[in-house]
Design a protein around this motif. Structure first.
Motif, PDB file in Angstrom:
ATOM      1  N   LEU A 261     -19.660   6.791   4.903  1.00 38.76           N
ATOM      2  CA  LEU A 261     -17.962   6.641   5.130  1.00 38.76           C
ATOM      3  C   LEU A 261     -17.524   6.108   3.897  1.00 38.76           C
ATOM      4  O   LEU A 261     -18.232   7.168   2.995  1.00 38.76           O
ATOM      5  N   VAL A 262     -17.004   5.037   3.207  1.00 41.32           N
ATOM      6  CA  VAL A 262     -16.735   5.063   2.130  1.00 41.32           C
ATOM      7  C   VAL A 262     -18.097   4.452   0.974  1.00 41.32           C
ATOM      8  O   VAL A 262     -18.717   4.943   0.232  1.00 41.32           O
TER       9      VAL A 262
ATOM     10  N   ASN B 261       0.273  -1.125   0.365  1.00 44.93           N
ATOM     11  CA  ASN B 261       0.268   0.176  -0.089  1.00 44.93           C
ATOM     12  C   ASN B 261       0.496   1.553   0.282  1.00 44.93           C
ATOM     13  O   ASN B 261       0.281   2.455   0.279  1.00 44.93           O
TER      14      ASN B 261
ATOM     15  N   PRO C 134     -17.630   1.118  -6.006  1.00 40.50           N
ATOM     16  CA  PRO C 134     -18.227  -0.015  -6.181  1.00 40.50           C
ATOM     17  C   PRO C 134     -17.836  -0.650  -5.105  1.00 40.50           C
ATOM     18  O   PRO C 134     -16.671  -0.423  -4.344  1.00 40.50           O
TER      19      PRO C 134
ATOM     20  N   GLY D 290      -2.667 -11.237  -1.727  1.00 39.68           N
ATOM     21  CA  GLY D 290      -3.492 -11.412  -0.432  1.00 39.68           C
ATOM     22  C   GLY D 290      -4.526 -10.365  -0.795  1.00 39.68           C
ATOM     23  O   GLY D 290      -5.452  -9.935  -0.152  1.00 39.68           O
TER      24      GLY D 290
ATOM     25  N   MET E  66      -4.761  -4.259   4.214  1.00 35.64           N
ATOM     26  CA  MET E  66      -4.523  -3.379   3.292  1.00 35.64           C
ATOM     27  C   MET E  66      -6.137  -2.637   2.923  1.00 35.64           C
ATOM     28  O   MET E  66      -6.495  -2.116   4.063  1.00 35.64           O
ATOM     29  N   ARG E  67      -5.711  -1.328   2.083  1.00 36.69           N
ATOM     30  CA  ARG E  67      -6.587  -0.298   2.464  1.00 36.69           C
ATOM     31  C   ARG E  67      -7.579  -0.994   1.880  1.00 36.69           C
ATOM     32  O   ARG E  67      -8.017  -1.491   0.508  1.00 36.69           O
ATOM     33  N   HIS E  68      -8.432  -0.173   2.254  1.00 44.90           N
ATOM     34  CA  HIS E  68      -9.858  -0.786   2.042  1.00 44.90           C
ATOM     35  C   HIS E  68     -10.645  -0.390   0.799  1.00 44.90           C
ATOM     36  O   HIS E  68     -11.416  -1.129   0.649  1.00 44.90           O
ATOM     37  N   TYR E  69     -10.118   0.662   0.641  1.00 52.46           N
ATOM     38  CA  TYR E  69     -11.067   1.368  -0.153  1.00 52.46           C
ATOM     39  C   TYR E  69     -10.198   1.626  -1.657  1.00 52.46           C
ATOM     40  O   TYR E  69     -11.317   2.056  -2.822  1.00 52.46           O
ATOM     41  N   GLY E  70      -9.470   0.855  -1.893  1.00 46.63           N
ATOM     42  CA  GLY E  70      -8.508   1.403  -2.964  1.00 46.63           C
ATOM     43  C   GLY E  70      -9.341  -0.538  -4.339  1.00 46.63           C
ATOM     44  O   GLY E  70     -10.394  -0.460  -4.085  1.00 46.63           O
ATOM     45  N   PRO E  71      -8.801   0.078  -4.757  1.00 47.39           N
ATOM     46  CA  PRO E  71      -9.649  -1.007  -6.267  1.00 47.39           C
ATOM     47  C   PRO E  71      -9.063  -2.810  -6.307  1.00 47.39           C
ATOM     48  O   PRO E  71      -8.979  -3.377  -6.150  1.00 47.39           O
ATOM     49  N   LEU E  72      -7.916  -2.428  -4.743  1.00 48.05           N
ATOM     50  CA  LEU E  72      -6.702  -4.130  -4.759  1.00 48.05           C
ATOM     51  C   LEU E  72      -7.845  -3.700  -3.179  1.00 48.05           C
ATOM     52  O   LEU E  72      -6.870  -4.460  -2.127  1.00 48.05           O
ATOM     53  N   PRO E  73      -8.779  -4.392  -2.067  1.00 49.67           N
ATOM     54  CA  PRO E  73      -8.753  -4.542  -1.071  1.00 49.67           C
ATOM     55  C   PRO E  73      -8.110  -5.963  -0.415  1.00 49.67           C
ATOM     56  O   PRO E  73      -8.012  -7.326  -1.978  1.00 49.67           O
ATOM     57  N   GLY E  74      -8.180  -6.813   0.435  1.00 49.03           N
ATOM     58  CA  GLY E  74      -7.559  -7.420   0.538  1.00 49.03           C
ATOM     59  C   GLY E  74      -8.726  -8.767   1.146  1.00 49.03           C
ATOM     60  O   GLY E  74      -9.495  -8.365   1.097  1.00 49.03           O
TER      61      GLY E  74
END
Lengths: 444, 345
Positions: free
Chosen positions: B285-286, A115, B322, A329, B234-242
């Protein structure tokens, strides 16, 4: 507006191929494009454009209802005298790998590479690797001694060093054991744990050469012992010839004093060399004519070869790269455009080129390198990729300016076996499943 | 090298050329001072493989054993073979043949745990490290004789010296000649110098490269959550959540399904579902707040629709951000959440 960007959504519109029927795609791939098919294609593309421009969206409440932060008085200055990241970033932190070490003082906390952006690691996210815990040193009571094969053994206060001519240099710092868990098999679930003993910082301090000149070092000396002031009294033998070129007795990191976990108030910066040699809480430098075989170059940080021999005084971090996103992940949110991004570096010089493969190393394309290419520093690379739900095997491969090319894992293992612990710079593979989930795999 | 001359020029330029280089150099040389003899002896404690720096003294195996049991055994075990806190120091994997040849044969055997005495080639290393860093919680508290005795005890545990042995600065060199892996190190590699020759170089192949892309290793499902829930790393709001790797706990949903409790916030349900990464109860929030969702679907029979949206995700109803498909959630959890969201008044 850039071509292909939908202004209503701020997201990339699917590529025109998606508007072609399967029948037409099959026709084209078998027989090529003749005039009639070209007309059909043109028609499909136009229809796609018309469809896109005709899309309607529900009103976004985040826009039509002006958010509260736009309708209220903000907080005063110096609310946080030392600024903190947004609370929404609270999960982007250093993390330990459970079970890796039995004590928390001789342990590792990994940097969340997945990140982070660019090539500077925020000081608070810089990985931690200590051998006997970290200490808070009072800079007014800290001293640096230079002795051994010198005309005059010297003592400097931190104030002395802060007063001397300084240099600021960008360098990566990688633990020799970074990616050590992956020699035998895929062992850990994210890039934080596979590659997170890596950072890039701007280091400020006094050139080592200047201090050694001041002490009148023996010109025939080839070794330097660096020693820390912590309980472990960490000691490492440094290649003096190399260190005279670019090593720094550093007090600054990214514009402020070193963090305690990074050796406050002094640490040795040895560009291109594994992190354990960047001795933290540096208290002493001894010029010598023989290596020292300290604990961390006789029992640990020795690389076991299949012959049973241990490679001693392995120092240089050879060229290596890794895709940080998408990485294991993570889950691709949906199909469409993704920027494959990552880091490349070389302990022997600068990054010349990074190649990306999305098919496990069969075919490669060149990535864009961002920013200035500094010697022995991280380089950020980016690569445009459109994912349509197909399985993929993502890899990156760096070439450095000595001509060295990062090896596939199989080639490295063929030479060194799987038990050498240190200096694993093999190409990393991330598998993308049709579900969008990415995981850590090995091929071949 | 950082050129001394270049630095001088830089600094002189700042001084406007008024100062002579000589003045600048001599002024710079006033920084720092000569170390005293007492300071040097206090800090210059390293012991080199040729025993340069080794202080005089001696200690017996028996003295070492007593000290070991008192100060060292709690971490390393009575016989230095514990793997509880640190890697074992000795483990009985050294043979007489090893001591004769100076190469520990078991280092080629992957099934053998590597101990300190299997690896370390230089006796000075053991002495120096104990002296500077041990005991773990009180480094640099041992006298030289105590260090000799502890090294003697370890040598005895490793079957290198007899029970009645007394180690001293006089016989360290003799014992060095018995170190089991004394010939086991090599400096024949390219990693000492920046100009060293690499042992392995990758291929420059660009297209149709002959590589085996068979997957040979991956993390089994049961190991995916060994580092905690990756979704939260992982960053929750990005294009690649965990990826959600923690199993969703089986919840009894009878309580939230009861009509009289539908207005209560199902806190435990929200906690396990991961919804709160993007949704709060009362504000956006998001994603939209739960209260807003409940208000929008109040009076409509929307629970099936909402369950579908939770499972499949969506975009456009509440804005352009989304929502990912939450198909990792248990049906019972999804249905309970949907029922609650649809029960607004």
């Amino acid at each position: 507006m850039p071509v292909g960007v939908n202004d209503q959504e701020g997201r990339l519109r699917p590529a025109p191929e998606s508007f072609l029927s399967e029948e037409l795609i099959s026709e084209i791939s078998h027989r090529g494009v003749d005039k009639s098919r070209r007309d059909l294609l043109r028609g499909s593309f136009a229809a796609a454009l018309a469809g896109a421009s005709g899309l309607t969206f529900a009103d976004d409440p985040n826009i039509v209802n002006v958010p509260e932060w736009s309708r209220s008085l903000g907080k005063p200055v110096a609310t946080n005298p030392y600024g903190q990241p947004s609370p929404f970033e609270a999960n982007i932190i250093r993390r330990q790998s459970p079970g890796l070490t039995q004590t928390d003082q001789a342990s590792v906390a990994f940097t969340p590479l997945q990140n982070l952006f660019g090539c500077i690691t925020p000081s608070g996210l810089h990985f931690e690797r200590h051998h006997q815990g970290w200490v808070d040193i009072d800079p007014q009571r800290h001293r640096l001694m230079i002795n051994g094969l010198v005309k005059k053994p010297l003592v400097f206060t931190v104030a002395d060093l802060l007063r001397m001519p300084s240099v600021s240099r960008m360098h990566f710092l990688e633990c020799g054991a970074n990616t050590a868990l992956e020699w035998g098999n895929s062992a850990v679930p994210t890039v934080q744990y596979t590659h997170g003993m890596l950072s890039g910082s701007e280091w400020t301090g006094v050139p080592l050469s200047l201090l050694l000149e001041r002490a009148g070092y023996d010109r025939d000396a080839r070794y330097l012992l660096a020693e820390g002031a912590d309980g472990s009294g960490m000691t490492r033998t440094i290649n003096l010839t190399g260190a005279l070129e670019d090593a720094i007795v550093a007090y600054g990191q990214n514009g402020e004093m070193l963090r305690p976990e990074q050796g406050y108030p002094l640490r040795l910066v040895v560009p291109g060399v594994q992190g354990v040699s960047w001795v933290k809480w540096l208290r002493r430098l001894e010029v010598g004519n023989k290596p020292y075989a300290t604990k961390d170059e006789a029992s640990h940080y020795v690389d076991l070869m299949p012959s049973g021999q241990l490679r001693q005084y392995t120092a240089i971090q050879e060229a290596k790269s890794v895709i940080t996103a998408p990485s294991a992940g993570q889950k691709l949110l949906n199909q469409g455009y993704y920027c494959i991004t990552g880091l490349a570096w070389s302990g022997r010089g600068s990054v010349r080129k990074v190649d990306i493969s999305v098919d496990g190393g069969r075919n490669w394309q060149e990535a864009r390198l961002e920013g200035a290419l500094s010697s022995k520093m991280l380089t950020r690379f980016n690569f445009d990729w459109v994912w349509r739900g197909e399985p993929a095997l993502l890899q990156s491969r760096v070439h450095d300016d000595t001509g060295y090319i990062q090896p596939q894992r199989a080639a490295l293992v063929a030479e060194r076996g799987t038990r050498s612990i240190y200096h694993n710079n093999a190409i990393q593979t991330w598998r993308v499943s049709p579900s969008g989930e990415v995981d850590n795999v090995q091929v071949g | 090298m950082f050129r001394w001359a270049r630095l001088s020029i830089v600094c002189l330029t700042f001084l406007g050329g008024n100062a002579l280089a000589q003045d600048y150099l001599s002024a710079l040389n006033e920084l720092g001072r000569t170390a005293t003899a007492a300071e040097l002896s206090a800090w210059d404690i390293d012991v080199r493989p040729d025993f340069l720096g080794l202080p005089p003294g001696s200690g017996s195996v028996a003295q070492g054993e007593a000290l070991w049991l008192d100060q060292c055994a709690s971490c390393h075990g009575d016989f230095g073979d514990s793997n509880e806190v640190f890697s074992p120091i000795v483990l009985g994997n050294i043979t007489e043949d090893d001591v004769r040849t100076g190469r520990v044969a078991a280092l080629t055997d992957p099934s053998v745990v590597r101990t300190t005495f299997m690896k370390v080639a230089t006796l000075s290393t053991i002495w120096d490290y104990i002296n500077r860093a041990m005991p773990w919680n009180a480094p640099k508290s041992l006298a030289a004789d105590e260090v000799y005795s502890l090294v003697a005890y370890l040598l005895n545990l490793a079957y290198i010296v007899d029970d009645d042995f007394v180690l001293s600065d006089e016989n360290m060199e003799d014992v060095q000649a018995l170190m089991p892996n004394r010939n086991g190190m090599t400096e024949d590699h390219g990693l000492w110098s920046v100009n060293g020759v690499p042992d392995v170089v990758g291929s420059a192949c660009i297209t149709n490269c002959s590589v085996d892309t068979t997957i040979t290793s991956f993390l089994p499902d049961y190991a995916m959550n060994a580092h905690g829930n990756l979704r939260d790393q992982m960053r929750h709001y990005g294009p690649l959540p965990g990826v959600q790797t923690a199993p969703t706990p089986q919840l009894s949903v009878s309580q939230p399904a009861q009509s009289d409790s539908l207005d209560q916030i199902p806190a435990d349900l929200l906690a396990v579902s991961g919804c709160e990464a993007c949704h709060q109860v009362n504000k956006a929030l998001v994603g939209p707040g739960f209260t807003a969702i409940r208000a929008r679907y109040a009076g409509a029979d929307a629970s099936a629709y909402l369950a579908k949206k939770i499972r499949q995700g969506g975009q456009g109803v509440w804005g352009s951000v989304p929502m990912p498909a939450m198909n990792q959630l248990d049906d019972t959890v999804v249905e309970a959440l949907a029922l609650w969201l649809a029960s607004g008044k």
